[in-house]
Design a protein around this motif. Structure first.
Motif, short mmCIF file in Angstrom:
data_model
loop_
_atom_site.label_atom_id
_atom_site.label_comp_id
_atom_site.label_asym_id
_atom_site.label_seq_id
_atom_site.Cartn_x
_atom_site.Cartn_y
_atom_site.Cartn_z
N THR A 141 0.86 -1.18 0.00
CA THR A 141 0.00 0.00 0.00
C THR A 141 0.90 1.23 0.00
N VAL A 142 0.70 2.08 -0.98
CA VAL A 142 1.59 3.22 -1.21
C VAL A 142 0.78 4.51 -1.24
N LEU A 143 1.28 5.52 -0.55
CA LEU A 143 0.68 6.85 -0.55
C LEU A 143 1.43 7.75 -1.52
N VAL A 144 0.69 8.46 -2.36
CA VAL A 144 1.28 9.48 -3.23
C VAL A 144 0.56 10.78 -2.94
N THR A 145 1.29 11.80 -2.48
CA THR A 145 0.66 13.07 -2.15
C THR A 145 0.65 13.99 -3.36
N ALA A 146 -0.32 14.92 -3.35
CA ALA A 146 -0.48 15.87 -4.47
C ALA A 146 -0.47 15.13 -5.80
N ALA A 147 -1.32 14.11 -5.88
CA ALA A 147 -1.27 13.19 -7.02
C ALA A 147 -1.86 13.76 -8.30
N ALA A 148 -2.41 14.97 -8.25
CA ALA A 148 -2.89 15.59 -9.49
C ALA A 148 -1.79 16.38 -10.17
N GLY A 149 -0.68 16.64 -9.48
CA GLY A 149 0.37 17.50 -10.01
C GLY A 149 1.28 16.80 -11.00
N GLY A 150 2.28 17.53 -11.46
CA GLY A 150 3.18 17.01 -12.49
C GLY A 150 3.89 15.75 -12.07
N LEU A 151 4.49 15.77 -10.90
CA LEU A 151 5.18 14.59 -10.39
C LEU A 151 4.20 13.55 -9.88
N GLY A 152 3.19 13.99 -9.14
CA GLY A 152 2.27 13.06 -8.50
C GLY A 152 1.48 12.21 -9.47
N ASP A 207 2.70 1.24 3.59
CA ASP A 207 4.05 0.66 3.57
C ASP A 207 5.10 1.68 3.14
N ALA A 208 4.71 2.57 2.23
CA ALA A 208 5.65 3.55 1.69
C ALA A 208 4.86 4.76 1.20
N ALA A 209 5.54 5.89 1.14
CA ALA A 209 4.88 7.11 0.67
C ALA A 209 5.86 7.92 -0.16
N LEU A 210 5.33 8.53 -1.22
CA LEU A 210 6.09 9.51 -2.00
C LEU A 210 5.44 10.86 -1.77
N SER A 211 6.13 11.74 -1.05
CA SER A 211 5.65 13.10 -0.81
C SER A 211 6.21 13.99 -1.91
N ALA A 229 8.75 3.72 4.84
CA ALA A 229 9.64 4.78 4.35
C ALA A 229 8.85 5.84 3.61
N VAL A 230 9.31 7.07 3.72
CA VAL A 230 8.78 8.20 2.97
C VAL A 230 9.91 8.76 2.12
N ALA A 231 9.69 8.85 0.82
CA ALA A 231 10.67 9.44 -0.09
C ALA A 231 10.16 10.79 -0.57
N THR A 232 11.07 11.72 -0.73
CA THR A 232 10.68 13.04 -1.25
C THR A 232 11.85 13.71 -1.95
N PRO A 233 11.59 14.36 -3.09
CA PRO A 233 12.62 15.17 -3.72
C PRO A 233 12.59 16.62 -3.23
N LEU A 247 12.97 8.69 6.38
CA LEU A 247 12.68 9.82 5.51
C LEU A 247 13.84 9.92 4.53
N LEU A 248 13.57 9.61 3.29
CA LEU A 248 14.60 9.47 2.26
C LEU A 248 14.49 10.61 1.26
N ARG A 249 15.47 11.47 1.24
CA ARG A 249 15.50 12.58 0.27
C ARG A 249 16.34 12.14 -0.93
#
Length: 307
Positions: A141-152, A207-211, A229-233, A247-249
């Motif tokens: 199960t994966v969370l993607v935030t701001a999923a309407a945007g360019g990256l999301g 389980d994981a998230a992409l912010s 884990a949460v990954a974010t650029p 928290l993985l940058r």
């Protein structure tokens, strides 16, 4: 040639259309006649002086176009070949750009040149986040935030392709858009308790998230299970004391070989690029105003030349 030139840092009004010399490819580089250039929040940040770029400069990190010349025999592309890619920290808002061929890839058959220029940076960043950093697996199960945007919107599709159950956040006006990407569960990230809403769907946490944006990172941690884990650029965000969440940058590898490897999922329709707005080169200030408003669906693109 025509180019947008930034001669001082500031708001969108500092983007001026100018006549500048044609770039000359260095040994091993190719010259590309630009058809389209992507517009992203990084362009606005650079224009505001946040990257320390030397003035004057031509904006634009990504583009699509046609190879019209090369320096040396090892450039890897032939004249007339349609290509796209990340060209570096500037240069794409122009009729022509010289760049390294290892940052370019052939344009996938599913993409027109006018839209392809908007894809490279966000596609490469999304792919690195989902596959390399988070190593998302089928059944997670994966969370993607701001999923309407360019990256999301790209990250959500990539996670679905892996076989993950995707929970996404988006403003309420964008929920139908995100559902059409294939996401079943969409939560309004303007609600203060949205991490709890995520845990109503995934009681132990995801389980994981992409912010995808700074504002959602701390809440993404709250929605992630211990051991996850949460990954974010993006900068910002923190892990509260007592939480066992990584928290993985990261920054996506901006290379053409990865773009070439991703071509099949684009050609098969597994992942689709959504363009929300298209502006002519001289309307770059309006494009930057639009991207700075946020709340866009998919990507914004500049039309430079029609091929």
């Amino acid at each position: 040639m025509r180019a947008i030139l930034v001669e001082q840092f500031g708001g969108p009004d500092v983007l001026r259309l100018r006549d500048v010399p044609l770039p000359q490819p260095q040994p091993g580089e190719v010259l590309v006649r630009v058809n389209s250039a992507g517009v992203g929040p990084w362009d606005a940040a650079q224009r505001q002086g946040r990257f320390g770029t030397e003035l004057p400069y031509i904006p634009g990190f990504e583009c699509a176009g046609t190879v019209v010349g090369k320096s040396g025999d090892d450039a890897g592309f032939h004249d007339g070949e349609p290509v796209y890619g990340y060209i570096g920290m500037g240069g794409a808002y122009a009729d022509y750009v010289a760049c390294r061929p290892d940052r370019l890839a052939p344009v996938p058959m599913a993409l027109a040149l006018w839209e392809a220029g908007a894809l490279p940076v966000d596609l490469l960043t999304a792919d690195a986040g989902i596959h390399d950093v988070l190593a998302v697996q089928r059944g997670q199960t994966v969370l993607v935030t701001a999923a309407a945007g360019g990256l999301g919107h790209l990250a959500a599709q990539l996670a679905i392709h892996v076989g993950a159950h995707v929970i996404a956040t988006a403003g309420r006006d964008h929920h139908n858009f995100v559902h059409k990407l294939g996401v079943t569960d969409v939560i309004d990230h303007y609600e203060a308790d949205w991490p709890q809403r995520v845990r109503e769907i995934a009681p132990d946490g995801v389980d994981a998230a992409l912010s995808t944006v700074s504002a959602t990172t701390t809440d993404a941690v709250a929605a992630t299970r211990d051991g996850g884990a949460v990954a974010t650029p993006a900068p910002g965000g923190e892990i509260p004391p007592g939480r066992r969440v990584q928290l993985l940058r990261y920054q996506g590898p901006m290379d053409g070989r990865r773009l070439a490897r991703l071509a099949p999922i684009l050609d098969e329709g597994t992942v689709a690029l959504i363009i929300s707005a298209r502006f002519d080169l001289e309307d770059a200030p309006a494009a930057h105003t639009e991207v700075e408003r946020g709340h866009t669906r998919g990507k914004i693109v500049l039309s430079v030349n029609d091929d």
